[in-house]
Design a protein around this motif. Structure first.
Motif, PDB file in Angstrom:
ATOM      1  N   UNK A  48      38.319  44.485  34.226  1.00  0.00           N
ATOM      2  CA  UNK A  48      39.595  44.126  34.831  1.00  0.00           C
ATOM      3  C   UNK A  48      39.908  42.679  34.511  1.00  0.00           C
ATOM      4  N   UNK A  49      41.129  42.414  34.116  1.00  0.00           N
ATOM      5  CA  UNK A  49      41.517  41.054  33.769  1.00  0.00           C
ATOM      6  C   UNK A  49      41.342  40.151  34.996  1.00  0.00           C
ATOM      7  N   UNK A  50      40.756  38.971  34.847  1.00  0.00           N
ATOM      8  CA  UNK A  50      40.537  38.082  35.984  1.00  0.00           C
ATOM      9  C   UNK A  50      41.844  37.720  36.693  1.00  0.00           C
ATOM     10  N   UNK A  51      41.768  37.667  38.024  1.00  0.00           N
ATOM     11  CA  UNK A  51      42.928  37.265  38.811  1.00  0.00           C
ATOM     12  C   UNK A  51      43.879  38.382  39.168  1.00  0.00           C
ATOM     13  N   UNK A  52      43.601  39.599  38.712  1.00  0.00           N
ATOM     14  CA  UNK A  52      44.495  40.710  39.025  1.00  0.00           C
ATOM     15  C   UNK A  52      44.333  41.087  40.499  1.00  0.00           C
ATOM     16  N   UNK A  53      45.429  41.196  41.246  1.00  0.00           N
ATOM     17  CA  UNK A  53      45.328  41.550  42.667  1.00  0.00           C
ATOM     18  C   UNK A  53      44.656  42.905  42.866  1.00  0.00           C
ATOM     19  N   UNK A  54      43.997  43.049  43.988  1.00  0.00           N
ATOM     20  CA  UNK A  54      43.334  44.315  44.312  1.00  0.00           C
ATOM     21  C   UNK A  54      44.356  45.281  44.886  1.00  0.00           C
ATOM     22  N   UNK A  55      44.777  46.211  44.078  1.00  0.00           N
ATOM     23  CA  UNK A  55      45.737  47.231  44.477  1.00  0.00           C
ATOM     24  C   UNK A  55      45.270  48.581  43.950  1.00  0.00           C
ATOM     25  N   UNK A  56      45.656  49.673  44.596  1.00  0.00           N
ATOM     26  CA  UNK A  56      45.285  51.001  44.095  1.00  0.00           C
ATOM     27  C   UNK A  56      45.868  51.243  42.703  1.00  0.00           C
ATOM     28  N   UNK A  57      45.184  52.035  41.909  1.00  0.00           N
ATOM     29  CA  UNK A  57      45.698  52.393  40.587  1.00  0.00           C
ATOM     30  C   UNK A  57      46.799  53.432  40.746  1.00  0.00           C
ATOM     31  N   UNK A  58      47.655  53.536  39.744  1.00  0.00           N
ATOM     32  CA  UNK A  58      48.790  54.465  39.835  1.00  0.00           C
ATOM     33  C   UNK A  58      48.537  55.805  39.148  1.00  0.00           C
ATOM     34  N   UNK A  83      44.731  45.924  33.146  1.00  0.00           N
ATOM     35  CA  UNK A  83      45.471  44.673  32.983  1.00  0.00           C
ATOM     36  C   UNK A  83      46.740  44.648  33.830  1.00  0.00           C
ATOM     37  N   UNK A  84      46.916  45.653  34.684  1.00  0.00           N
ATOM     38  CA  UNK A  84      48.129  45.736  35.492  1.00  0.00           C
ATOM     39  C   UNK A  84      47.841  46.487  36.780  1.00  0.00           C
ATOM     40  N   UNK A  85      48.708  46.295  37.770  1.00  0.00           N
ATOM     41  CA  UNK A  85      48.689  47.066  39.008  1.00  0.00           C
ATOM     42  C   UNK A  85      50.110  47.553  39.247  1.00  0.00           C
ATOM     43  N   UNK A  86      50.312  48.463  40.194  1.00  0.00           N
ATOM     44  CA  UNK A  86      51.680  48.911  40.470  1.00  0.00           C
ATOM     45  C   UNK A  86      52.632  47.769  40.819  1.00  0.00           C
ATOM     46  N   UNK A  87      52.107  46.710  41.416  1.00  0.00           N
ATOM     47  CA  UNK A  87      52.961  45.594  41.804  1.00  0.00           C
ATOM     48  C   UNK A  87      52.923  44.409  40.875  1.00  0.00           C
ATOM     49  N   UNK A  88      52.096  44.457  39.865  1.00  0.00           N
ATOM     50  CA  UNK A  88      51.959  43.339  38.929  1.00  0.00           C
ATOM     51  C   UNK A  88      51.892  43.891  37.501  1.00  0.00           C
ATOM     52  N   UNK A  89      52.988  43.768  36.802  1.00  0.00           N
ATOM     53  CA  UNK A  89      53.074  44.311  35.447  1.00  0.00           C
ATOM     54  C   UNK A  89      52.173  43.549  34.488  1.00  0.00           C
ATOM     55  N   UNK A  90      51.767  44.239  33.454  1.00  0.00           N
ATOM     56  CA  UNK A  90      50.987  43.591  32.399  1.00  0.00           C
ATOM     57  C   UNK A  90      51.835  42.533  31.705  1.00  0.00           C
TER      58      UNK A  90
END
Length: 248
Positions: A48-58, A83-90
């Protein structure tokens, strides 16, 4: 013996694997796989890319893995690169970081079913590094009109993919011409799910390459081979596809 060929090209010599595709590997750079998917598809490594918020995968990466998993016992090992979460795009830079990690793990193919308008120096450097190390990068194009930028697919070392149906008609959501087209409309996963999308086409292309393409084939090698075989979609783009043929 099982023979593999590009569908519809019986007049051309068969496109046969030189080794088992189960010995090869594909890194999926996306929004991360669910734990159950990692077990189901025998994921060999995750990052997981460093600093990515902890959110469920989509669940998007799981669908890509399922397309590749249709190869069954011949399916390659997978690497899950989030490299992405539902709330934080790649971003171009997060994709670049994921790509560098995958190349460092010795992966054969990198599937990036993410695209955007923005490019970056870091992404260009990572793509050059992948190309220098003989890693093929396969990417979908954005679902927008002809002329719209789509990164990383627009980079010259990346195999860009358009989406077609079983009749090789271009999907309405895939107006741009890629380097090749692949099946991305109503793909049957064999478990009751039928899915469509340009990202699904990119996964179909990656599966075709890992199953039927020669080891270390470059983007230009694959395009040239697809053009030679003569199978094209309704807009003239060569179709990248292999099909199992039963022993006669």
């Amino acid at each position: 013996m099982t023979l593999l060929a590009v569908a519809g090209c019986a007049h051309v010599s068969d496109w046969t694997p030189t080794r088992s595709s189960s010995d090869r590997s594909i890194a999926i750079i996306d929004g991360g796989m669910r734990p159950a998917g990692k077990v189901q598809f025998s994921v060999a490594g995750s990052w997981t890319v460093p600093g990515l918020p902890s959110e469920p995968v989509d669940g998007h990466a799981d669908l890509l893995a399922a397309v590749i998993g249709k190869l069954g016992d011949a399916a390659p090992s997978l690497l899950d690169v989030r490299v992405a979460t539902p709330g934080h795009a790649a971003t171009p830079d997060s994709i670049a970081q994921g790509l560098d990690w995958a190349v460092g793990r010795g992966v054969d193919i990198v599937l990036i079913a993410l695209s955007g308008r923005s490019d970056s120096v870091t992404l260009r450097q990572a793509l050059r590094h992948a190309d220098h190390n003989g890693v093929l990068v396969v990417s979908s194009l954005r679902n927008e009109l002809v002329g719209a930028s789509s990164f990383p697919a627009d980079h010259e070392s990346v195999l860009s993919v358009s989406s077609v149906d079983e009749a090789f008609a271009r999907a309405a959501t895939s107006p741009r011409d890629g380097d090749v087209s692949a099946l991305g409309v109503e793909v049957d996963l064999g478990d009751g799910r039928v899915i469509s999308g340009t990202s699904i086409a990119a996964a179909s292309a990656a599966a075709a390459v890992v199953r039927c393409g020669p080891p270390s084939a470059s983007r230009s090698d694959l395009i040239r081979d697809a053009q030679r075989r003569g199978l094209r979609d309704d807009r003239g783009v060569p179709v990248l596809r292999c099909t199992e043929r039963n022993k006669q």
